[in-house]
Design a protein around this motif. Structure first.
Motif, PDB file in Angstrom:
ATOM      1  N   GLU A 161     129.661   7.465 114.247  1.00 36.12           N
ATOM      2  CA  GLU A 161     130.521   5.926 113.190  1.00 36.12           C
ATOM      3  C   GLU A 161     130.221   6.635 111.480  1.00 36.12           C
ATOM      4  O   GLU A 161     128.841   6.915 111.123  1.00 36.12           O
ATOM      5  CB  GLU A 161     129.464   4.457 113.500  1.00 36.12           C
ATOM      6  CG  GLU A 161     130.392   4.885 114.616  1.00 36.12           C
ATOM      7  CD  GLU A 161     131.542   3.790 114.557  1.00 36.12           C
ATOM      8  OE1 GLU A 161     132.497   3.308 113.700  1.00 36.12           O
ATOM      9  OE2 GLU A 161     131.848   3.789 115.460  1.00 36.12           O
ATOM     10  N   LYS A 162     130.540   5.842 110.389  1.00 35.00           N
ATOM     11  CA  LYS A 162     130.648   5.851 109.015  1.00 35.00           C
ATOM     12  C   LYS A 162     129.855   5.143 109.089  1.00 35.00           C
ATOM     13  O   LYS A 162     129.184   4.049 109.432  1.00 35.00           O
ATOM     14  CB  LYS A 162     131.944   6.003 108.167  1.00 35.00           C
ATOM     15  CG  LYS A 162     132.273   4.183 108.679  1.00 35.00           C
ATOM     16  CD  LYS A 162     133.937   3.609 108.081  1.00 35.00           C
ATOM     17  CE  LYS A 162     134.184   2.524 107.731  1.00 35.00           C
ATOM     18  NZ  LYS A 162     132.970   1.008 107.088  1.00 35.00           N
ATOM     19  N   PRO A 163     129.173   5.198 107.922  1.00 34.61           N
ATOM     20  CA  PRO A 163     129.286   5.845 106.746  1.00 34.61           C
ATOM     21  C   PRO A 163     128.887   7.482 106.641  1.00 34.61           C
ATOM     22  O   PRO A 163     127.548   7.226 107.301  1.00 34.61           O
ATOM     23  CB  PRO A 163     128.945   5.035 105.257  1.00 34.61           C
ATOM     24  CG  PRO A 163     127.563   4.646 106.022  1.00 34.61           C
ATOM     25  CD  PRO A 163     127.743   3.895 107.538  1.00 34.61           C
ATOM     26  N   PHE A 164     129.247   8.122 106.008  1.00 29.87           N
ATOM     27  CA  PHE A 164     129.026   9.746 106.583  1.00 29.87           C
ATOM     28  C   PHE A 164     128.074   9.485 105.354  1.00 29.87           C
ATOM     29  O   PHE A 164     129.069  10.353 103.883  1.00 29.87           O
ATOM     30  CB  PHE A 164     130.191  10.580 106.422  1.00 29.87           C
ATOM     31  CG  PHE A 164     131.336   9.977 107.751  1.00 29.87           C
ATOM     32  CD1 PHE A 164     130.358  10.454 108.843  1.00 29.87           C
ATOM     33  CD2 PHE A 164     132.673   9.373 107.900  1.00 29.87           C
ATOM     34  CE1 PHE A 164     131.066   9.421 110.180  1.00 29.87           C
ATOM     35  CE2 PHE A 164     133.123   9.213 108.788  1.00 29.87           C
ATOM     36  CZ  PHE A 164     132.950   8.931 110.200  1.00 29.87           C
ATOM     37  N   ARG A 189     133.327  12.923 113.922  1.00 30.33           N
ATOM     38  CA  ARG A 189     133.382  12.065 112.702  1.00 30.33           C
ATOM     39  C   ARG A 189     134.258  10.426 113.237  1.00 30.33           C
ATOM     40  O   ARG A 189     135.968  11.345 112.980  1.00 30.33           O
ATOM     41  CB  ARG A 189     133.168  12.047 111.848  1.00 30.33           C
ATOM     42  CG  ARG A 189     132.025  13.479 111.164  1.00 30.33           C
ATOM     43  CD  ARG A 189     132.559  14.039 110.097  1.00 30.33           C
ATOM     44  NE  ARG A 189     131.303  14.460 109.501  1.00 30.33           N
ATOM     45  CZ  ARG A 189     132.099  16.264 110.306  1.00 30.33           C
ATOM     46  NH1 ARG A 189     132.884  16.661 110.792  1.00 30.33           N
ATOM     47  NH2 ARG A 189     130.305  17.594 110.523  1.00 30.33           N
ATOM     48  N   ASP A 191     136.422   7.183 112.510  1.00 27.13           N
ATOM     49  CA  ASP A 191     136.682   6.104 111.369  1.00 27.13           C
ATOM     50  C   ASP A 191     138.490   5.447 112.493  1.00 27.13           C
ATOM     51  O   ASP A 191     139.262   5.768 112.473  1.00 27.13           O
ATOM     52  CB  ASP A 191     137.960   7.314 110.760  1.00 27.13           C
ATOM     53  CG  ASP A 191     138.257   6.037 109.408  1.00 27.13           C
ATOM     54  OD1 ASP A 191     138.752   4.735 109.848  1.00 27.13           O
ATOM     55  OD2 ASP A 191     139.028   6.281 107.712  1.00 27.13           O
ATOM     56  N   ASN A 253     136.573   5.826 103.075  1.00 28.57           N
ATOM     57  CA  ASN A 253     137.012   6.764 104.426  1.00 28.57           C
ATOM     58  C   ASN A 253     138.345   5.749 104.486  1.00 28.57           C
ATOM     59  O   ASN A 253     140.090   6.624 104.854  1.00 28.57           O
ATOM     60  CB  ASN A 253     136.176   5.857 105.817  1.00 28.57           C
ATOM     61  CG  ASN A 253     135.578   4.740 104.679  1.00 28.57           C
ATOM     62  OD1 ASN A 253     136.501   3.539 104.791  1.00 28.57           O
ATOM     63  ND2 ASN A 253     134.428   4.842 104.276  1.00 28.57           N
ATOM     64  N   ILE A 454     135.519  14.924 104.057  1.00 29.81           N
ATOM     65  CA  ILE A 454     134.202  13.871 103.887  1.00 29.81           C
ATOM     66  C   ILE A 454     134.129  14.417 102.926  1.00 29.81           C
ATOM     67  O   ILE A 454     133.854  13.213 102.001  1.00 29.81           O
ATOM     68  CB  ILE A 454     133.176  14.615 104.873  1.00 29.81           C
ATOM     69  CG1 ILE A 454     133.279  13.217 106.266  1.00 29.81           C
ATOM     70  CG2 ILE A 454     131.721  13.257 104.849  1.00 29.81           C
ATOM     71  CD1 ILE A 454     133.260  12.029 106.530  1.00 29.81           C
TER      72      ILE A 454
END
Length: 503
Positions: A161-164, A189, A191, A253, A454
């Protein structure tokens, strides 16, 4: 109904085990487990699968199943079935343990041996879902790797999950960590915006309708506007939001992904990497902003007390857990430019914030005005043609154009021609997490974010974040809850003779 078959590999979802780290948290209870149960209701899961949640709560299998049942019965995203639940619950398991301790992963190895069902070829497919705080993720990945749970005898995937990261440097470190334990093809990843039907439809809309694709460039488009507005506050995300702020949370994102889909060139095919290649080119073509450009082309804000939906709400600094002198921005507006032939000179205006006038996510493509005014002085101010792609709360597409008012000389009236997903297909769209989980099960990476994307997105926003964080504290709060943000956001477009369309 005419259908279009996009060439793709045939597939059958094989038996799998989904390991959810953080299986008792909000994300799991409100999104992941309802999505999985809804997929199960549609008979779209294999006969043999298991879901093993790992977390710090002191639960056994049966007590965890009670918790999940309560979450499913209270969910708006699933229709509860007693018969299906009796089947589904037998696939649910729980492992209690500290995610930062070695012993938890030794016990995880043993538990996987108990619940795993091999595929027809004898493979043991495991998907790890990291529904955990970002600071815990590196610890979990390292310990999975140390205990041989990433490669070797298991065929694994990992959903992140974000945040990356929180900037380019930390994103590079995170990507390096993930790819030291997993191959890039194993990393999903997520979003969740990319799982929404209207977002997915942008590609189909653009490249299957030549009437619009021919106009999709700087010759005919005056500007593009993207609004991601929320009427709620920060709820229980105070700790995260105080560290992140609106640019890291939404712009880096969600909004840049929407820009990528609107601005990308036609891919050479519908395979995952072909589409992701084209979006990456867009991110790399974004004009990097210098300090004077940040001052000129961006606006930040923080909400104060106000009224939302006729209800008095506190300002950000009055929210529980927020510092009384916090300078964390809850609003951002800016103009991005793409340095390529298709979009030269076309501003992409973006606007996002908390506690705004209403909840809406919408993309507005405004076309150029006619070169000559043919209808006299009374029509000097003409409404431009606008294509609206509304992502939430209602998923729809509309085209605004002018028609003559009956009986009135030279008077033009703007109307909207609308398409609604719900009205046309007589069913609500599938929740975003449902689509993304299914794609992961199938091994389809199209709607997931790649490592180079990213890093390219962080390169675009890092100078903006750095500039604002290194300036003297802004005069917050500078907009009332329930408004459309600071007055400067309105002036950002007015100085170029434009206005916000969504409002």
């Amino acid at each position: 109904m005419q259908t279009c078959d996009i060439p793709g590999e045939s597939f059958q979802v094989e038996p799998f085990t989904l390991v959810i780290f953080g299986g008792t948290g909000d994300l799991s209870r409100k999104k992941l487990l309802p999505a999985l149960f809804h997929i199960y209701l549609g008979n779209e899961l294999p006969d043999h699968f298991s879901i093993l949640s790992v977390g710090g709560s002191n639960l056994e299998d049966d007590s965890y199943r009670i918790l999940v049942e309560r979450a499913l019965r209270g969910s708006d995203e699933v229709c509860f079935s007693e018969e299906k639940w009796a089947e589904f619950r037998s696939r649910l398991f729980y492992l209690s343990g500290n995610l930062e301790e070695e012993e938890t992963y030794r016990r995880l190895c043993s538990r996987l041996d108990q619940v795993l069902v091999p595929t027809r070829e004898g493979h043991r497919d495991v998907i790890y879902y990291l529904a955990i705080p970002p600071q815990t993720m590196p610890i979990v990945v390292n310990l999975l790797n140390r205990h041989g749970l990433c490669r070797g005898p298991l065929d694994t995937k990992i959903i992140v999950e974000k945040p990356f990261g929180r900037d380019l440097a930390s994103a590079v470190r995170l990507n390096r960590l993930l790819t030291s334990a997993f191959d890039e093809r194993q990393v999903y990843r997520i979003d969740h915006y990319l799982g929404k039907e209207t977002v997915q439809n942008i590609i189909f809309f653009r490249f299957s309708n030549s009437i619009f694709e021919q106009l999709w460039n700087h010759r005919y488009i005056d500007n593009v506007q993207i609004t991601v507005a929320e009427d709620m506050g920060i709820d229980n995300r105070v700790r995260f939001y105080e560290q992140a702020g609106v640019i890291r949370d939404i712009v880096q994102n969600h909004i840049l992904q929407l820009i990528g889909l609107i601005a990308m060139e036609p891919p050479v095919g519908f395979e995952a990497d072909f589409i992701r290649d084209e979006k990456t080119k867009v991110f790399r073509s974004l004009h990097p902003m210098k300090e004077e450009q940040v001052d000129r082309f961006t606006v930040i804000g923080q909400y104060g007390p106000g009224k939302v939906q006729e209800k008095e709400v506190p300002g950000y600094r009055q929210e529980k857990g927020v510092s009384p002198g916090s300078t964390t921005p809850t609003f951002f507006a800016g103009a991005f430019y793409i340095a390529n032939w298709r979009w030269a000179g076309v501003p992409f205006y973006v606007r996002t914030g908390k506690r705004l006038a209403r909840r809406i996510t919408e993309i507005a493509i405004q076309f150029d005005q006619p070169p000559l005014r043919l209808f006299g002085r009374t029509c000097d101010v003409l409404e431009p043609n606008v294509l609206l792609l509304t992502i939430q709360p209602e998923e729809k597409i509309s085209l605004r154009f002018g028609v003559k008012v009956p009986g009135m000389p030279n008077q033009i009236y703007p109307i909207d021609m609308k398409f609604s997903y719900r009205e046309t297909f007589q069913s609500p769209p599938h929740p975003a997490y449902e689509r993304l989980i299914q794609d992961c099960l199938k091994g389809d990476l199209t709607l997931f974010v790649r490592q180079d994307q990213i890093e390219a997105m962080w390169e675009a926003v890092d100078p903006i974040i750095s500039c604002w964080e290194n300036q003297p504290p802004p005069n917050f709060p500078n907009y009332a809850a329930g408004s459309w943000g600071p007055l400067e956001a309105k002036k950002l477009l007015e100085q170029e003779g434009r206005r916000w369309i969504t409002g």
